[in-house]
Design a protein around this motif. Structure first.
Motif, short mmCIF file in Angstrom:
data_model
loop_
_atom_site.label_atom_id
_atom_site.label_comp_id
_atom_site.label_asym_id
_atom_site.label_seq_id
_atom_site.Cartn_x
_atom_site.Cartn_y
_atom_site.Cartn_z
N ILE A 1 -76.65 27.57 31.42
CA ILE A 1 -75.61 28.02 32.21
C ILE A 1 -74.21 27.33 32.19
N LEU A 2 -74.05 26.72 30.79
CA LEU A 2 -72.75 25.57 30.82
C LEU A 2 -71.68 26.62 31.35
N LEU A 3 -71.41 27.89 30.93
CA LEU A 3 -70.42 28.62 31.58
C LEU A 3 -70.26 28.27 33.14
N ILE A 4 -71.61 28.56 33.91
CA ILE A 4 -71.37 28.75 35.38
C ILE A 4 -71.06 27.10 35.76
N SER A 5 -71.82 25.99 35.12
CA SER A 5 -71.74 24.59 35.64
C SER A 5 -70.25 24.34 35.31
N ALA B 1 -66.44 15.68 46.00
CA ALA B 1 -67.93 15.85 46.01
C ALA B 1 -68.34 16.72 44.93
N GLY B 2 -67.52 17.74 44.35
CA GLY B 2 -67.75 18.27 43.04
C GLY B 2 -67.80 17.38 42.10
N GLY B 3 -67.16 16.17 41.81
CA GLY B 3 -66.97 15.12 40.98
C GLY B 3 -68.22 14.31 40.99
N LEU B 4 -68.74 14.21 42.10
CA LEU B 4 -69.94 13.53 42.29
C LEU B 4 -70.98 14.10 41.79
N TYR B 5 -71.11 15.25 42.28
CA TYR B 5 -72.41 16.43 41.72
C TYR B 5 -72.41 16.44 40.23
N LEU B 6 -71.28 16.76 39.69
CA LEU B 6 -71.02 17.07 38.28
C LEU B 6 -71.15 15.70 37.41
N ARG B 7 -71.01 14.64 37.91
CA ARG B 7 -71.33 13.15 37.36
C ARG B 7 -72.96 13.03 37.32
N SER B 8 -73.65 13.56 38.43
CA SER B 8 -75.01 13.40 38.16
C SER B 8 -75.56 14.38 37.27
N VAL B 9 -75.03 15.71 37.25
CA VAL B 9 -75.39 16.58 36.16
C VAL B 9 -75.25 16.20 34.81
N GLU B 10 -74.12 15.84 34.77
CA GLU B 10 -73.76 15.32 33.31
C GLU B 10 -74.57 14.42 32.51
N GLY B 11 -75.14 13.47 33.38
CA GLY B 11 -76.07 12.38 32.86
C GLY B 11 -77.41 12.90 32.29
N GLY B 12 -77.63 14.12 32.79
CA GLY B 12 -78.96 14.63 32.02
C GLY B 12 -79.05 15.89 31.18
N ILE B 13 -77.63 16.07 30.86
CA ILE B 13 -77.29 17.16 30.05
C ILE B 13 -77.90 16.84 28.49
N GLU B 14 -78.54 17.61 27.85
CA GLU B 14 -78.96 17.71 26.42
C GLU B 14 -77.72 17.85 25.34
N ARG B 15 -77.45 17.20 24.44
CA ARG B 15 -76.52 17.08 23.67
C ARG B 15 -77.10 17.54 22.16
N GLU C 1 -69.51 15.74 22.52
CA GLU C 1 -68.18 15.10 22.89
C GLU C 1 -67.49 15.88 24.12
N LEU C 2 -68.12 17.17 24.60
CA LEU C 2 -67.73 17.64 25.85
C LEU C 2 -68.00 16.90 27.23
N SER C 3 -66.95 16.90 27.74
CA SER C 3 -67.07 16.22 29.12
C SER C 3 -67.08 17.18 30.26
N LEU C 4 -68.10 17.62 30.86
CA LEU C 4 -67.96 18.54 31.97
C LEU C 4 -67.15 18.00 33.10
N LEU C 5 -67.28 16.71 33.36
CA LEU C 5 -66.53 16.36 34.71
C LEU C 5 -65.06 16.37 34.47
N GLU C 6 -64.83 15.85 33.06
CA GLU C 6 -63.20 15.92 32.80
C GLU C 6 -62.66 17.27 32.73
N THR C 7 -63.22 18.26 31.98
CA THR C 7 -62.91 19.46 31.85
C THR C 7 -62.86 20.22 33.35
N ALA C 8 -63.84 20.00 34.21
CA ALA C 8 -63.96 20.72 35.59
C ALA C 8 -62.86 20.30 36.31
#
Length: 361
Positions: A44-48, A62-76, A295-302
């Motif tokens: 669910i990349l689209l949803i995240s 709060a959203g930034g903190l959660y996304l940062r924790s999620v992004e660290g475990g994302i498979e590239r 290269e995609l940063s979820l946090l920056e894009t979010a």
């Protein structure tokens, strides 16, 4: 049985706001015989990327903190490995972004084997990030597929989703760029089967069905015409249906678009980030399932997309002439003239022209 009914509507517009040699299956579609453990599509990349960010305002930190924790475990993934820079489309507007989203429904009862890109979406994020346009490219669109890196496949016309079976994500990048003339900046993989857990974590979603019909899959649910509440299983079942509709696979695309928008609407209006229990359930259903390019940063894009809501998120379908047959295969025929002008608008970041171009008959 052919995928499409010959009465499919051409140019349909719907706005609701990898390795081993390929094999053949009954419908003539090439597939990639990876073992199940190796073909776990990420859900669910689209949803995240969209849902978790569509809360804005005071929830941004709060959203930034959660996304940062999620992004660290994302498979590239090596989405652009081996894609030659020479000849790739160049961006016409600095700051606009195009994300190719490849989706599969790995638990679809109709799927007999292999890994396929059942869903291809080109998500256009304008330079000002005030909206987003999600362009569905039918999986059976007949296009030119470049030769694969190993030289064993491609180099001929085929259904667009053959590119993934023949050369993985990099060949899909080349094929979509060649078809659209639009540069793919980032790539994500999702699995629509994972939407069940996401929807249940949100407490269900509301879907407006265009007509009453019965699912062709057990337990053979009957969906009533009009607005109704669906849990994850029902919504996933709804998103798979196509054979009961005159426009065949275009209906399946439309249903997937409805489900995505309903998830976004529910998450953005349901206080997701202010409810720790609901947020934790949502992240548990999503954080281990995301795969994106390196290269995609979820946090920056979010952060850039905080202002996007369901009302300025538009779904369109790539211009077509409807369906037909080429040899023994049932295919979607691209409207080549409209495709050129439509994707030129995407390349120019001309949002009004993108929407207007998709609406033309």
């Amino acid at each position: 049985m052919p995928r499409h009914n010959e009465t499919a509507q051409p140019g349909a517009y719907y706005s609701t706001g990898t390795a081993g040699q390929p094999q053949r299956v009954d419908d003539g579609e090439p597939v990639d015989p990876q073992p199940p453990r190796r073909r776990r599509w990420r859900r669910i990349l689209l949803i995240s990327l969209l849902v978790v960010t569509l809360v804005g305002g005071g929830a941004a930190i709060a959203g930034g903190l959660y996304l940062r924790s999620v992004e660290g475990g994302i498979e590239r993934v090596d989405a652009f490995d081996g894609v030659p820079e020479e000849g790739r489309p160049q961006a016409a507007v600095e700051g606009a972004m195009n994300i190719m989203i490849l989706g599969s429904d790995s638990r679809d009862p109709e799927k007999t084997s292999g890994s396929r890109t059942d869903t291809i979406i080109l998500a256009h994020l304008p330079k000002d990030r005030s909206s987003a346009q999600l362009i569905s490219i039918p999986r059976d669109t007949w296009v030119s597929v470049p030769r694969s890196a190993d030289g064993n496949n491609g180099g001929r016309d085929a259904k667009i989703n053959a590119a993934y079976a023949w050369g993985g994500v990099p060949l899909m990048v080349q094929t979509v760029e060649g078809f659209t003339g639009v540069r793919v900046d980032h790539v994500a993989l999702i699995d629509f089967a994972g939407f069940k857990e996401i929807i249940d974590a949100l407490g269900g979603i509301s879907i407006n069905s265009e007509k009453e019909f019965t699912s062709i899959h057990p337990p053979f649910r009957t969906f009533s015409k009009g607005m109704q509440q669906m849990d994850g299983e029902a919504a996933l079942d709804y998103s798979r249906q196509r054979k009961q509709f005159a426009d065949g696979d275009f209906a399946r695309i439309r249903h997937q678009q409805q489900v995505i928008k309903a998830i976004i609407d529910k998450a953005s209006s349901g206080g997701l980030l202010t409810n720790p229990g609901k947020l934790n359930s949502f992240l548990k259903a999503t954080s281990n399932s995301v795969s994106v390019d390196k290269e995609l940063s979820l946090l920056e894009t979010a952060n850039q997309m905080r202002g996007v809501r369901g009302s300025n998120l538009t779904f369109v379908t790539s211009p077509t002439k409807g369906t037909g047959r080429i040899g023994s295969e049932s295919v979607v025929l691209a409207d080549t003239n409209r495709v050129k002008s439509f994707y030129d608008a995407v390349r120019r970041d001309a949002v009004p022209d993108i929407i207007a171009g998709a609406k033309k008959p």
